[in-house]
Design a protein around this motif. Structure first.
Motif, mmCIF file in Angstrom:
data_model
loop_
_atom_site.group_PDB
_atom_site.id
_atom_site.type_symbol
_atom_site.label_atom_id
_atom_site.label_comp_id
_atom_site.label_asym_id
_atom_site.label_seq_id
_atom_site.Cartn_x
_atom_site.Cartn_y
_atom_site.Cartn_z
ATOM 1 N N ILE A 52 -3.582 -5.653 -2.538
ATOM 2 C CA ILE A 52 -2.703 -4.636 -1.963
ATOM 3 C C ILE A 52 -2.470 -4.996 -0.498
ATOM 4 C CG2 ILE A 52 -2.358 -2.193 -1.486
ATOM 5 C CD1 ILE A 52 -2.460 -2.840 -4.473
ATOM 6 N N TYR A 53 -1.215 -5.263 -0.153
ATOM 7 C CA TYR A 53 -0.879 -5.662 1.214
ATOM 8 C C TYR A 53 -0.623 -4.437 2.100
ATOM 9 C CZ TYR A 53 -0.460 -10.388 -0.608
ATOM 10 O OH TYR A 53 -0.727 -11.605 -1.201
ATOM 11 N N PRO A 54 -1.119 -4.457 3.329
ATOM 12 C CA PRO A 54 -0.977 -3.299 4.223
ATOM 13 C C PRO A 54 0.432 -3.164 4.798
ATOM 14 C CG PRO A 54 -2.074 -5.097 5.365
ATOM 15 C CD PRO A 54 -1.928 -5.533 3.938
ATOM 16 N N SER A 103 6.542 -6.179 -1.290
ATOM 17 C CA SER A 103 5.414 -6.793 -0.577
ATOM 18 C C SER A 103 5.358 -8.308 -0.737
ATOM 19 C CB SER A 103 4.095 -6.176 -1.050
ATOM 20 O OG SER A 103 3.828 -6.498 -2.401
ATOM 21 N N THR A 139 2.004 2.779 -5.851
ATOM 22 C CA THR A 139 0.936 1.785 -5.778
ATOM 23 C C THR A 139 -0.233 2.110 -6.705
ATOM 24 O OG1 THR A 139 1.548 1.374 -3.470
ATOM 25 C CG2 THR A 139 -0.608 0.579 -4.182
ATOM 26 N N TYR A 152 -3.530 -0.083 -9.339
ATOM 27 C CA TYR A 152 -4.961 0.155 -9.553
ATOM 28 C C TYR A 152 -5.249 0.503 -11.018
ATOM 29 C CZ TYR A 152 -5.496 0.228 -4.462
ATOM 30 O OH TYR A 152 -5.516 -0.110 -3.122
ATOM 31 N N ASP A 160 0.802 -1.222 0.000
ATOM 32 C CA ASP A 160 0.000 0.000 0.000
ATOM 33 C C ASP A 160 0.834 1.271 0.000
ATOM 34 O OD1 ASP A 160 0.985 -0.118 2.578
ATOM 35 O OD2 ASP A 160 -0.953 0.113 3.578
ATOM 36 N N HIS A 161 2.183 1.121 0.096
ATOM 37 C CA HIS A 161 3.037 2.307 0.117
ATOM 38 C C HIS A 161 4.319 2.031 -0.656
ATOM 39 C CE1 HIS A 161 4.398 6.184 1.401
ATOM 40 N NE2 HIS A 161 5.401 5.705 2.135
#
Length: 278
Positions: free
Chosen positions: A252-254, A260, A235, A239, A228-229
């Motif tokens: 999308i992994y936090p 990631s 990122t 999308y 996510d960053h």
């Protein structure tokens, strides 16, 4: 056999010895070919991730010409790297594969499909962007900035290129880098050479400055993955690719960045195995 103790194999393509490794041979009908990121050799794959994937799938990773132990010259364009990859895959005896590309490898993967749509059954794009995507032309500047920061802190540049710059990012980076560091010298690849690295950077910049891509030529089921960053390849590009590729899904992994799929090796490997098994 664990990836950490898998030695290089070699095949001659266009007169050059090309280095590759494979694990999990015989585990799946189609091999999963995995293309690595900028400045990386076969030693820059997370061994934990490859071991987890190879429990169910035959995995092949490559050093393209001029990279690591492979002879030849690094192509000066992303489409040129795609042609090199197709030639290696054909030389290995495959006319159908699954394909995963990480970062620059994801850019090459897109161009492989543009050049030969029938070669790829399922596609995985990790930490990457489309041609002309957001800040792809800024990868060179970011890379050198993170390399300088790493030199000051006396750590591996991947610490800042692939992981968040906070304390948690540091812990996650250490876990992955320690796993990569377990490989003994008896099983190591050759390091990336500086001229080849600079050629890759120029190729990425040229690809980033090229006309924006609608990705309509990608008709394969596609899994898009990122943190996510992601500070290296933002990122938002993930999308955008999900919006443009008709048969695609995005994960999308936090609290994760460019690396990631290594940070979330256990979760991602299961997602990947499920995707390839659909």
């Amino acid at each position: 056999m664990s990836y950490i103790t898998t030695k290089n194999s070699y095949i001659t393509v266009n007169g050059n010895q090309i280095a590759y490794r494979e694990v999990g041979k015989g585990k799946s009908d189609l091999p999963l070919v995995m293309l690595v990121h900028l400045a990386a050799t076969l030693d820059n794959w997370d061994p934990k991730l490859l071991d987890l994937i190879s429990e169910k799938h035959h995995v092949i990773v490559l050093d393209l010409p001029g990279v690591g132990a492979s002879e030849g010259k690094v192509a000066d364009t992303i489409p040129g790297m795609a042609v090199q990859t197709i030639e290696i895959i054909r030389a290995l005896g495959y006319d159908k594969i699954n394909l995963l590309g990480l970062s620059m490898g994801g850019m090459i993967a897109q161009e492989i499909i543009r050049a030969n749509n029938q070669l790829v059954h399922r596609l995985i794009l990790a930490g990457t962007a489309p041609r002309g995507g957001m800040e792809v032309d800024k990868v060179t500047g970011k890379t050198f900035k993170f390399m300088i920061k790493a030199a000051i802190k006396k750590v591996d540049p991947k610490r800042y290129i692939f992981y968040n710059h906070d304390e948690e990012g540091g812990r996650e980076a250490e876990k992955v880098l320690n796993r990569m560091g377990e490989r003994s010298k008896a099983f190591t690849d050759k390091e990336m050479n500086v001229p080849g690295f600079l050629t890759q950077l120029k190729a990425i910049k040229r690809w980033g400055k090229s006309e924006k891509d609608d990705l309509q030529y990608i008709t394969q089921p596609t899994l898009i993955v990122n943190g996510d960053h992601d500070m290296q390849v933002p990122t938002v590009n993930s999308y955008h690719m999900n919006d443009k590729i008709t048969d695609s899904s995005v994960i999308i992994y936090p609290n994760a960045g460019h690396g990631s799929i290594f940070q979330y090796a256990e979760v991602f490997s299961q997602e990947l195995i499920n995707f390839l098994g659909e």
